[in-house]
Design an enzyme around this catalytic site. Structure first.
Site, short mmCIF file in Angstrom:
data_model
loop_
_atom_site.label_atom_id
_atom_site.label_comp_id
_atom_site.label_asym_id
_atom_site.label_seq_id
_atom_site.Cartn_x
_atom_site.Cartn_y
_atom_site.Cartn_z
N SER A 1 0.83 -1.21 0.00
CA SER A 1 0.00 0.00 0.00
C SER A 1 0.86 1.25 0.00
O SER A 1 1.90 1.30 0.67
CB SER A 1 -0.91 0.01 1.24
N HIS B 1 -0.74 4.05 0.88
CA HIS B 1 -1.71 4.85 1.65
C HIS B 1 -2.66 5.61 0.73
O HIS B 1 -3.03 6.75 0.99
CB HIS B 1 -0.97 5.83 2.58
N ARG C 1 -11.59 -1.34 -7.70
CA ARG C 1 -12.92 -0.76 -7.84
C ARG C 1 -14.02 -1.79 -8.05
O ARG C 1 -15.17 -1.54 -7.71
CB ARG C 1 -12.94 0.23 -9.03
N GLY D 1 -10.86 0.72 -0.48
CA GLY D 1 -10.98 1.91 0.34
C GLY D 1 -12.09 2.86 -0.07
O GLY D 1 -13.23 2.77 0.41
#
Length: 340
Positions: A235, A237, A272, A291
């Site tokens: 990741s 972030h 997605r 996320g």
């Protein structure tokens, strides 16, 4: 999902445009908010790197009802998906719903969908307090992520997280670049291998497992394995702490190969839909974290919105598995990816 997305667009006005394609272009530099830092190159790279991964379509087979289930880190999941730890409704999402209602929707919605929700940390305290309460209310079915605080705050929050009944503990070490927290007198910082080893030993002493989020290179993946981490999250972030990093799909295969068989590899960044989930697993991930789309679903439709979104992801994953001849998640490999 149209009604949920329209409601989220209304409630998140000025913080997230709920674009048809969530690619970081319209919200570049909007941090706080839902955008990417600076030019948003890291956010955009997450999306474009994953878009460049292409699937081989195969239909001369007998796969009609693929099994999307996986077991990892003590959880039996309906599909290899977790909700990434995102909080800060008031300054990132517009405050159209409360922090408590938002994170409860994520954690409970994920549980009902057969996956796991992660909770975030930060300032003000309502972020971690709401997250811990949601996990406790879900009988420990959730993963609290704690920032790499300096000083006593880290130990105190680990203790509070333990009280929720959870079995997994996470640290988003990729939050170490959030200089705003230091300016607020709440500093976060990178952790040395020795510091991490002590933190992980403490969690293991409770019978828990530890996830280290923010690994982008094979050498740090190997280091995470050496200090005892049970899992890592590849990741950057969400592109919110360092501009100009590669997308996670670009580095995933190398990171996963370096530690295959030694720890669980999770990944986030630009996921997605169900086809994106399948791509990341084919690149070497054991599961993915999603996320921003889950945050939009939670703001726009609370628990029902989260469940609707996850149902759509699973349906898309099933379709992609049928069209690539993948009978179950264990059979997914780089063989289903088109190589130039």
């Amino acid at each position: 999902m149209k009604e949920t997305r329209d409601k989220a667009r209304e409630l998140m006005k000025g913080y997230c445009r709920v674009c048809r394609v969530c690619d970081g272009k319209a919200c570049a530099g909007e941090v706080p908010g839902m955008g990417g830092l600076g030019t948003a190159a890291s956010f955009k790279n997450n999306v474009t790197a994953l878009a460049r991964v292409r699937l081989n379509m195969r239909l001369l087979h007998g796969v009609t009802a693929p099994d999307t289930a996986v077991s990892l880190l003590g959880f039996d999941l309906s599909m290899p998906v977790l909700a990434a730890p995102i909080g800060g409704v008031s300054f990132n999402m517009g405050g159209g719903v409360s922090e408590e209602d938002y994170i409860e929707a994520v954690v409970a919605g994920c549980r009902n969908a057969g996956v796991v929700g992660c909770t975030g940390d930060g300032v003000p305290p309502v972020i971690h307090e709401s997250g811990f309460a949601a996990i406790a209310g879900s009988e420990g079915h959730g993963i609290p992520f704690i920032k790499p605080w300096e000083g006593a705050e880290l130990d105190e929050k680990l203790d509070k997280a333990r009280a929720t009944g959870c079995t997994l503990f996470g640290m988003d070490v990729d939050a170490a670049g959030l200089i705003t927290l230091r300016q607020m007198g709440r500093p976060v910082s990178p952790k040395t291998p020795e510091e991490l080893e002590a933190i992980i030993a403490r969690v293991h002493g409770w019978g828990g497992k530890f996830i280290l989020k923010g690994v982008m290179t094979p050498d740090e993946a190997l280091l995470a394995a050496r200090v005892g981490a049970d899992a890592i999250v590849v990741s950057n972030h969400g592109g919110r702490v360092l501009d100009h990093t590669p997308g996670t799909a670009e580095v995933l295969a190398g990171v996963a190969a370096a530690v295959r068989g030694r720890l669980t590899v999770l990944v986030d960044g630009g996921v997605r839909d169900g086809a994106d989930v399948l791509k990341m697993v084919a690149l070497g991930a054991d599961a993915v974290m999603i996320g921003r789309p889950i945050s939009v679903a939670a703001v726009g439709g609370l628990q029902e919105g989260v469940e609707q979104y996850l149902a759509a992801v699973r349906a898309q994953l099933v379709q992609a598995m049928i069209l690539t001849g993948s009978p179950d998640m264990a059979s997914v490999s780089s063989c289903i990816l088109f190589q130039d």
